[in-house]
Structures are given as C-alpha cells and as structure tokens.
Design a protein around this motif. Structure first.
Motif, PDB file in Angstrom:
ATOM      1  N   ILE A 156      -1.323  -5.869   4.233  1.00 48.09           N
ATOM      2  CA  ILE A 156      -0.041  -5.211   4.496  1.00 48.09           C
ATOM      3  C   ILE A 156       0.493  -5.666   5.861  1.00 48.09           C
ATOM      4  O   ILE A 156      -0.267  -5.894   6.801  1.00 48.09           O
ATOM      5  CB  ILE A 156      -0.204  -3.671   4.449  1.00 48.09           C
ATOM      6  N   ASN A 157       1.806  -5.879   5.951  1.00 47.47           N
ATOM      7  CA  ASN A 157       2.434  -6.272   7.226  1.00 47.47           C
ATOM      8  C   ASN A 157       3.924  -6.059   7.123  1.00 47.47           C
ATOM      9  O   ASN A 157       4.433  -5.713   6.051  1.00 47.47           O
ATOM     10  CB  ASN A 157       2.122  -7.740   7.543  1.00 47.47           C
ATOM     11  N   CYS A 158       4.639  -6.242   8.210  1.00 50.83           N
ATOM     12  CA  CYS A 158       6.091  -6.113   8.187  1.00 50.83           C
ATOM     13  C   CYS A 158       6.683  -6.929   9.336  1.00 50.83           C
ATOM     14  O   CYS A 158       5.954  -7.689   9.975  1.00 50.83           O
ATOM     15  CB  CYS A 158       6.512  -4.643   8.290  1.00 50.83           C
ATOM     16  N   THR A 159       7.976  -6.754   9.619  1.00 50.42           N
ATOM     17  CA  THR A 159       8.561  -7.563  10.696  1.00 50.42           C
ATOM     18  C   THR A 159       7.997  -7.171  12.062  1.00 50.42           C
ATOM     19  O   THR A 159       8.129  -7.909  13.022  1.00 50.42           O
ATOM     20  CB  THR A 159      10.096  -7.422  10.770  1.00 50.42           C
ATOM     21  N   ASP A 160       7.370  -6.000  12.144  1.00 52.12           N
ATOM     22  CA  ASP A 160       6.812  -5.553  13.422  1.00 52.12           C
ATOM     23  C   ASP A 160       5.351  -5.919  13.610  1.00 52.12           C
ATOM     24  O   ASP A 160       4.808  -5.729  14.692  1.00 52.12           O
ATOM     25  CB  ASP A 160       6.917  -4.027  13.531  1.00 52.12           C
ATOM     26  N   CYS A 161       4.697  -6.346  12.565  1.00 53.66           N
ATOM     27  CA  CYS A 161       3.258  -6.544  12.699  1.00 53.66           C
ATOM     28  C   CYS A 161       2.736  -7.598  11.725  1.00 53.66           C
ATOM     29  O   CYS A 161       3.435  -8.011  10.819  1.00 53.66           O
ATOM     30  CB  CYS A 161       2.522  -5.221  12.487  1.00 53.66           C
ATOM     31  N   GLY A 162       1.486  -7.980  11.941  1.00 54.96           N
ATOM     32  CA  GLY A 162       0.834  -8.895  11.023  1.00 54.96           C
ATOM     33  C   GLY A 162       0.505 -10.225  11.660  1.00 54.96           C
ATOM     34  O   GLY A 162       0.737 -10.442  12.845  1.00 54.96           O
ATOM     35  N   VAL A 217      -1.606  -4.145  13.334  1.00 47.08           N
ATOM     36  CA  VAL A 217      -0.877  -3.350  12.332  1.00 47.08           C
ATOM     37  C   VAL A 217      -0.054  -2.250  13.002  1.00 47.08           C
ATOM     38  O   VAL A 217      -0.545  -1.557  13.885  1.00 47.08           O
ATOM     39  CB  VAL A 217      -1.849  -2.633  11.370  1.00 47.08           C
ATOM     40  N   CYS A 218       1.198  -2.103  12.579  1.00 43.37           N
ATOM     41  CA  CYS A 218       2.065  -1.094  13.190  1.00 43.37           C
ATOM     42  C   CYS A 218       1.869   0.268  12.507  1.00 43.37           C
ATOM     43  O   CYS A 218       1.231   0.364  11.464  1.00 43.37           O
ATOM     44  CB  CYS A 218       3.521  -1.529  13.098  1.00 43.37           C
ATOM     45  N   ASN A 219       2.435   1.296  13.085  1.00 40.88           N
ATOM     46  CA  ASN A 219       2.265   2.650  12.544  1.00 40.88           C
ATOM     47  C   ASN A 219       2.857   2.818  11.151  1.00 40.88           C
ATOM     48  O   ASN A 219       2.259   3.455  10.298  1.00 40.88           O
ATOM     49  CB  ASN A 219       2.902   3.677  13.483  1.00 40.88           C
ATOM     50  N   ASN A 220       4.034   2.231  10.936  1.00 42.29           N
ATOM     51  CA  ASN A 220       4.648   2.348   9.609  1.00 42.29           C
ATOM     52  C   ASN A 220       3.737   1.774   8.539  1.00 42.29           C
ATOM     53  O   ASN A 220       3.559   2.353   7.475  1.00 42.29           O
ATOM     54  CB  ASN A 220       5.988   1.602   9.568  1.00 42.29           C
ATOM     55  N   CYS A 221       3.181   0.598   8.843  1.00 41.32           N
ATOM     56  CA  CYS A 221       2.306  -0.039   7.856  1.00 41.32           C
ATOM     57  C   CYS A 221       1.025   0.771   7.669  1.00 41.32           C
ATOM     58  O   CYS A 221       0.502   0.890   6.564  1.00 41.32           O
ATOM     59  CB  CYS A 221       1.993  -1.474   8.261  1.00 41.32           C
ATOM     60  N   ARG A 222       0.530   1.357   8.761  1.00 41.18           N
ATOM     61  CA  ARG A 222      -0.682   2.173   8.641  1.00 41.18           C
ATOM     62  C   ARG A 222      -0.434   3.389   7.763  1.00 41.18           C
ATOM     63  O   ARG A 222      -1.285   3.785   6.973  1.00 41.18           O
ATOM     64  CB  ARG A 222      -1.150   2.630  10.028  1.00 41.18           C
ATOM     65  N   ASP A 258      15.875  -3.556   4.964  1.00 39.42           N
ATOM     66  CA  ASP A 258      14.470  -3.216   4.732  1.00 39.42           C
ATOM     67  C   ASP A 258      13.631  -3.637   5.933  1.00 39.42           C
ATOM     68  O   ASP A 258      13.937  -4.611   6.612  1.00 39.42           O
ATOM     69  CB  ASP A 258      13.975  -3.936   3.478  1.00 39.42           C
ATOM     70  N   ARG A 259      12.540  -2.913   6.185  1.00 39.13           N
ATOM     71  CA  ARG A 259      11.714  -3.279   7.340  1.00 39.13           C
ATOM     72  C   ARG A 259      10.823  -4.490   7.071  1.00 39.13           C
ATOM     73  O   ARG A 259      10.047  -4.910   7.932  1.00 39.13           O
ATOM     74  CB  ARG A 259      10.909  -2.086   7.849  1.00 39.13           C
ATOM     75  N   ARG A 260      10.946  -5.070   5.860  1.00 40.59           N
ATOM     76  CA  ARG A 260      10.228  -6.325   5.601  1.00 40.59           C
ATOM     77  C   ARG A 260      11.212  -7.482   5.428  1.00 40.59           C
ATOM     78  O   ARG A 260      10.850  -8.546   4.947  1.00 40.59           O
ATOM     79  CB  ARG A 260       9.347  -6.204   4.359  1.00 40.59           C
TER      80      ARG A 260
HETATM   81 ZN    ZN Z   1       4.032  -3.224  10.035  1.00 38.39          ZN
END
Ligand code: ZN
Ligand code: FE
Length: 745
Positions: free
Chosen positions: A127-133, A106-111, A169-171
């Motif tokens: 929860i996730n996004c293009t940077d994590c998951g 999990v990335c910081n934004n998602c946290r 968007d970051r997703r």
């Molecule tokens: Zn994320």
C-alpha cells in the motif's frame, strides 16, 4: 483581463504529489492550462485573471505537498493561448538539475486503510500513495514515471487506474499505486518447504516466534530478522552472519514498545516516526538487557531502534507474538546488503531458515539510515534510506561535473553538477567482498539518473586506496585531497561556513607530512584550511600502507608502556609486549590519531586487548563515562600540540589507586574536551576565527561531543557539528566534492 504565466519549480517536486496539488490549486483558483514533470523540474502553464494567478502561485509556494522541498521558483508572463481546462500532462525528459525523492515511510492515511478490514487494501503489504511509499529504491531512469520504475511490469486494475487518474484522489499519479488484484505479491520460501503463497507473512511470523532466522525483503534490500527476546536465536544469527560483537539494531512493534526498551526524548520520538524513519541510537533502559537477549547490543549502553516503516513490517507485527525483532542488513559481515532474489537465495541460504520476499524489484539497494540525536536534532551516523538522494546546492550553476571517490571505509561517493552535490548512500568498506563492484555499479547508476558525466575526479591522497587507484584509470584530471582536510571542509560546507577552526578527531588517514594523521585541528578558509594543532605523534607498530582501522587497542597502548609496566604483569602481556616492540623496530607508523589514542586509553582502563569491530573499545569507554565528575588530568600544550604521554601517566596512577573505571573515563573525556577547547581558543586568538567545527569518526562519541561543545562555548566560541552528512568517513565524499568545486570554480 486574462493573462498567462509560465512557472518553473525546482527541488524535490517529483514523486511527492506535486502535480495533483498544482491541479487542486488550479481548480480552486479557476486557472486553466497544464502541469507537467520535466525530469528536473515541474512546469506549469497557467491562465486566468492576474489576481487568481497570483493567488495560485502563492498557494503553490506557501503550501506545497508536505514531502516536497522547493529550491527554486520562477514565474514569467507569457502569451495567452486560451486553454479551456486544466490538465496534468505526460512527463517530458528535459536535461537539468534532477531531484528525486527518497523512499518515504507509510503515511497515516495508508496505515488506516491498511488496518481497515473493509478496505480493498486491508493488510496489503504494498500500500502507498502520493505521500508515502518507495521512490528512489524503485527508480531505474528519469523522469519519475511508472514506466521507469520497478512497477512497470504491473498493469493497474481498473479501480487502481481510476484512483491514479483522478486528480482529486490521494493516489493521483502516485506511480507505485497498486492493490492485491494487480500489484506485487508476497511469498514465503522455507528452507525445507516449498513456496507458500497462501499466508506467507503468517508463516514467516511463526518461524520467527519459534526462534528461526528469516530473510525479509524490504524497501532497499533484505533484512535478516529474528526474535530479539530469544537469546538462542540471536546467538545463532551472530554465529551464522560472522558478526560476533557489533550491536544489532531492532525494530519494535511501535513507538510505545520502543519506549519500553530505551528512554526516548520528544525529539527522538519525532525522528523515530519521521518519514525518513531511520534507526535511532537510544539509551537503553536499565533492564533492557534482561528482557531482550543480552547479545543484541552487548557492551554498550545504547541500542539502535527503528519502528515499522514499510507496510510489510506492519503486517509482520500483526501476526508476531514478540514485539521486537533484530533487523540487520542481509549480508555476511560487512558486505553490501543483498537485494535480489537469486543473490539472497545463494548468499543468505546458510544464514536463514526461510525467505519472506515479493516480486517488486528493488532497483537501487539502500541500507537503513542510522542517526543519533544531539541537542534535540538529528546527528547522522549512516546516511542512506530516507535521506538519499537528496542533494546539497553548494555553488549555484558551477561549471565542473565532478566525481568524488570518498574514503575507503564507510564509503560514500558524491557526484556534482551545476553546483548540486549528490552524495550516495552508505556503500561500506570497499575492500570487503563485493563492495567495490557495488561501488562501481552505483556510480554508473547515479551518473545515469542525474545525467552527469564527470570531467574531474577527486580522490584521497592515500596512494593505496582501491578507489584512489581506480580514479587514476579514468583518463580525466584527478585532484588529490588529504583525508582530514576533506573531513574539515565537509563540516564547514554543511554548516555554510566559509572559514572556521576545524577540530578533526578521527581514526587514521594519510597526512600532508607523510605521517598518519587523525587528531588534527585546522583553521582557515574552506579553500585550504591549514593544520594548526594536533596530538603528539606516536609510533604504533603495524603496516602504514593499509591503515586498517582494526588495529588492536593493545598495539596502540604499547608506545605508552615501559618494559616493567604493571599493566603488563597484571595481564600477562610481557612476552606479547616484547614481540610488538621488536616488530615496531621493523615496521611502525607515526600517528597523531585521536582514535588510536582512545584505543590506547580504553585498553589500559578496560583491559580490552582485542576488538572485533572498529571502535569497539572506545564505545565501551564511552558507555561507562557516567557520573558527575568534573576533575581533569593535567596536560601540556606546546605550540598547540598536546602531550598524551603526560595524561597516560596520570591514568596509570589512578588505576593503581583503585579509582573506578567510570570515574577515570569521565576524567579522560573531560581532559580531551578541555585541551581541545584550549587549543581552539589559542587558534582563535591568533586568527580571529570564532566558529569551530567538530568532525571525524571520534565525534560519534556523544559524551565527548557534548563535553567539547560545552567547553568551546565557555570560551565564547561557537561550535558546529555535522548535521547533514556524517562526521565519520561517510561525510568525506561531500568534503572532497566541495574542495573540487572551490578549486575549479
Ligand atoms: Zn500513503
Ligand atoms: Fe576519517
């Protein structure tokens, strides 16, 4: 003047937010055209002024998304078509080299969103996004699009779809995008309690804090968890899982808590919180065994720690009273990790008191990775989640498609296409339970995802390995490789060396002369290094065909003992000795194994007769190797062969003279390091080679690794350690694949 470029980008460029980034740079530089995932690469068609196009390509090249890794980048001037905007297009399946991202913590934004009570995804465990998951664990086909993942069955709600479709968007095109309205859900099922949908995580935490064992579905499979501070709970888990001594890893609430239980260097901190988020083997603090249950990691000065990496873990630690959980693979003993609900309910029911699970399928099960930190850099022990399925580009464009079957224990396999080697995650011991079935399934899956159809298979020379026998049934040419040569070649190749001196200190493996090897020093080119030094062969009683690593340390010691040896009298082992001796006449095998030599010494020094897992006795010996002793035992080297008997004699004398176990252990480690470096120096003078690789399972011993490296440097030679694939048998498949590539290319 307006012109037009076609750009092809290879590497880890899917599932890491690549296309949105390209879109962003296109808008920034006033570029029109489109970007599209092609399965194996990202394709960009860009139109604009030459100056803008150059800025655009520089932006992509120099500032790709942080989880991307570009291996190849091609630009070509093409026909100007007059696009009026920039678009992200649907993916297209295209054959070629395929790179899939590993699962990312999990990335910081998602946290931040996760802990923000006003956010719609507050405390949402998916929860996730293009940077994590999740990535590799949810893919069932390529290209990496939602429809080819476990998320296919969840239709996005309007608000998720807006994020997914908004290039800013970051997703944007984050395939697992979801929220509490439309995404997967968590459930709790107590052993005597019906399904709980209301507050599953809270219930599970209640159970854990009350000393219960819970099976928790994570990213790559189920964990079995219990409160690491509750001695009774840990003991119960050991009993039910039939894992009596082998250390458990723990997950701590956060980094600060990890530091409570272990000393953590800056480099180790960075590894702990990296996007790969492995289990890191750390040095325990003095009172750790008093605060945590002493049976979490008995008989060792190390403890394996990971910090939360999936949102479900963060959720747990919000409700838990304890700040440390034992988190061990959800399996019985050494079988593969459980990852499907039906399987979990059936196979884990006797171990756990409840299940915390969810309805997002795990398509590819994958264990937690385990690493050490050596000279401030990663030193892998078990390579899996976070690292798999990253590939290694060995010989660009090499023709043969290869399957390398790997070793029998700590198995991984490797597939190879166009010179890219894809090493699987940790499979385990192929003869345990369902491991072989899992092995075959995984090979199928990798072949499908990477579209590889092997025309050569490569297997260990040992005729009785279950996977070597299976290789013979495939009706394609088989290449046989000696176990320790594969170790040596793996170490060379991952360090980009085409020739070297290769110290290979290992358990046991089939040797070229029909004996059992494991304490060998090779030298020469990567094509076929030659054996130039080794330990003196010792006859150990046992059956050589299976080469079990679990042979008792006492059996390894017997060849060094006389009938009237004091050790036997002191430990009441005289009759057992006679029995082993008489059996040895009937069945024994000659071995040069360094692992077995360590077993013998551990047995002598620690009176450790039996073990419950491979390497247990040497791990204890390593643990007590503390203190600034610089002495070494005398040794004899003849034709680059060391006589261990000499060394053993002096250890016996030290024991008689009441020298402390710690001092003996340090002296012994010094001695091995010293004769190793001396043999390397001899070989270097003979061959002119200056680079020395260190591999084989014995080099999981960090005390030895440190001492050998130091002594080798003192001779003006350059030591290289295994940094990408493990030094142990987990790195064998890579070595095999490289040997086949060298041979067939
Ligand atoms: Zn994320
Ligand atoms: Fe090995």
């Amino acid at each position: 003047m307006l012109c037009s470029y076609d750009i092809k980008i290879y590497g880890i460029v899917q599932a890491v937010g690549f296309r949105p980034m390209v879109y962003f740079y296109a808008v920034k530089n006033n570029i029109r055209g489109f970007v599209r995932n092609m399965g194996s690469f990202v394709f960009v068609h860009g139109e604009g002024t030459e100056e803008n196009l150059n800025k655009f390509t520089e932006d992509i090249k120099n500032n790709p998304p942080k989880n991307a890794s570009i291996t190849e980048f091609y630009t070509e001037k093409t026909e100007f078509l007059g696009y009026t905007d920039f678009q992200i297009r649907e993916s297209k399946d295209e054959k070629g080299n395929i790179f899939i991202s590993p699962d990312l913590a999990v990335c910081n934004n998602c946290r931040n969103e996760f802990s923000d009570i006003n956010n719609p995804r507050y405390e949402y465990p998916f929860i996730n996004c293009t940077d994590c998951g999740p990535r590799f664990s949810i893919i069932n086909d390529v290209p990496y699009d939602r429809k080819n993942t476990a998320m296919a069955e969840f239709d996005m709600c309007e608000s998720c779809a807006d994020e997914y479709n908004n290039p800013l968007d970051r997703r944007y095109h984050a395939e697992p995008t979801c929220c509490p309205v439309c995404g997967p859900k968590l459930f709790f099922h107590g052993k005597w309690e019906k399904l709980n949908r209301e507050n599953p995580a809270e219930t599970a935490c209640n159970y854990l804090d009350r000393g219960k064992i819970i099976a928790i579905k994570g990213i790559g499979g189920y964990h079995l968890a219990c409160n690491a501070k509750d001695h009774e709970a840990v003991r119960k888990l050991r009993q039910r899982k039939h894992r009596y001594e082998k250390p458990f890893a723990i997950m701590t609430k956060d980094l600060a808590t990890a530091e409570k239980y272990a000393s953590v260097s800056l480099a180790e901190k960075n590894i702990l919180v990296s996007r790969e988020s492995p289990i890191v083997l750390l040095e325990k603090r003095e009172n750790t065994d008093n605060i945590l249950s002493s049976s979490v990691a008995p008989n060792t000065d190390k403890i394996g720690i990971m910090v939360p990496y999936a949102p479900i873990h963060y959720l747990l630690f919000r409700y838990l009273e304890t700040d440390a959980l034992v988190m061990t693979s959800g399996n019985i003993s050494d079988e593969p990790i459980v990852y499907k609900e039906e399987d979990a309910f059936e196979r884990l029911a006797d171990i756990c008191d409840g299940f915390l699970f969810h309805n997002r399928e795990i398509e590819n099960r994958i264990d937690d990775s385990v690493v050490s930190c050596f000279e401030n850099k990663i030193y892998p022990i078990r390579r899996a989640r976070g690292y798999v399925p990253k590939s290694f580009s060995y010989i660009r464009g090499a023709k043969p498609q290869i399957l390398a079957c790997g070793a029998l224990l700590k198995n991984t396999f490797a597939l190879c296409k166009d010179g890219n080697v894809y090493v699987s995650g940790h499979i385990g011991d192929l003869e345990e339970g369902t491991a072989f079935e899992y092995y075959l399934n995984q090979i199928n899956l990798y072949e499908k995802i990477f579209s590889i159809k092997p025309d050569i298979v490569i297997s260990d020379s040992h005729p009785d390995y279950i996977n070597s026998k299976w290789a013979e049934t495939l009706n394609i040419p088989v290449i046989k490789v000696f176990h320790h040569k594969a170790h040596a070649v793996s170490a060379m190749a991952q360090n980009n060396l085409s020739e070297a001196i290769c110290v290979t200190y290992d358990g046991t493996g089939y040797g070229e002369d029909g004996t059992v090897w494991g304490g060998e020093i090779f030298a020469g080119s990567i094509n076929n290094p030659e054996r130039m030094g080794h330990l003196k062969p010792v006859a150990v009683s046992g059956v050589n065909t299976y080469l079990s690593e679990k042979i008792s340390p006492f059996k390894c010691l017997v060849p060094y003992l006389d009938e009237d040896d004091e050790f036997l009298k002191l430990n009441n082992l005289e009759s057992e000795y006679k029995l082993i001796k008489s059996v040895r006449k009937l069945s024994s095998f000659e071995t040069t194994s360094m692992g077995r030599f360590f077993d013998a010494v551990s047995c002598l020094v620690l009176n450790k007769k039996d073990i419950s897992f491979e390497g247990e006795a040497p791990i204890m010996l390593e643990s007590i190797a503390k203190g600034e002793y610089t002495d070494i035992y005398d040794y004899n080297i003849e034709n680059n062969v060391v006589d261990q008997y000499e060394i053993m004699k002096q250890i016996k004398t030290d024991i008689k003279n009441n020298i402390s176990q710690s001092e003996i252990s340090v002296k012994f480690h010094n001695t091995v390091a010293s004769f190793t470096a001396e043999i390397c120096e001899n070989i270097s003078r003979e061959t002119g080679l200056k680079n020395v690789t260190l591999s084989g399972g014995v080099f999981q011993n960090m005390v030895l690794l440190e001492k050998v490296t130091e002594k080798i440097r003192n001779f003006g030679l350059a030591p290289y350690v295994c940094r990408i694939y493990p030094a142990n048998d987990g790195g064998i498949s890579f070595g095999q694949a490289v040997m086949a590539l060298e041979k067939e290319n």
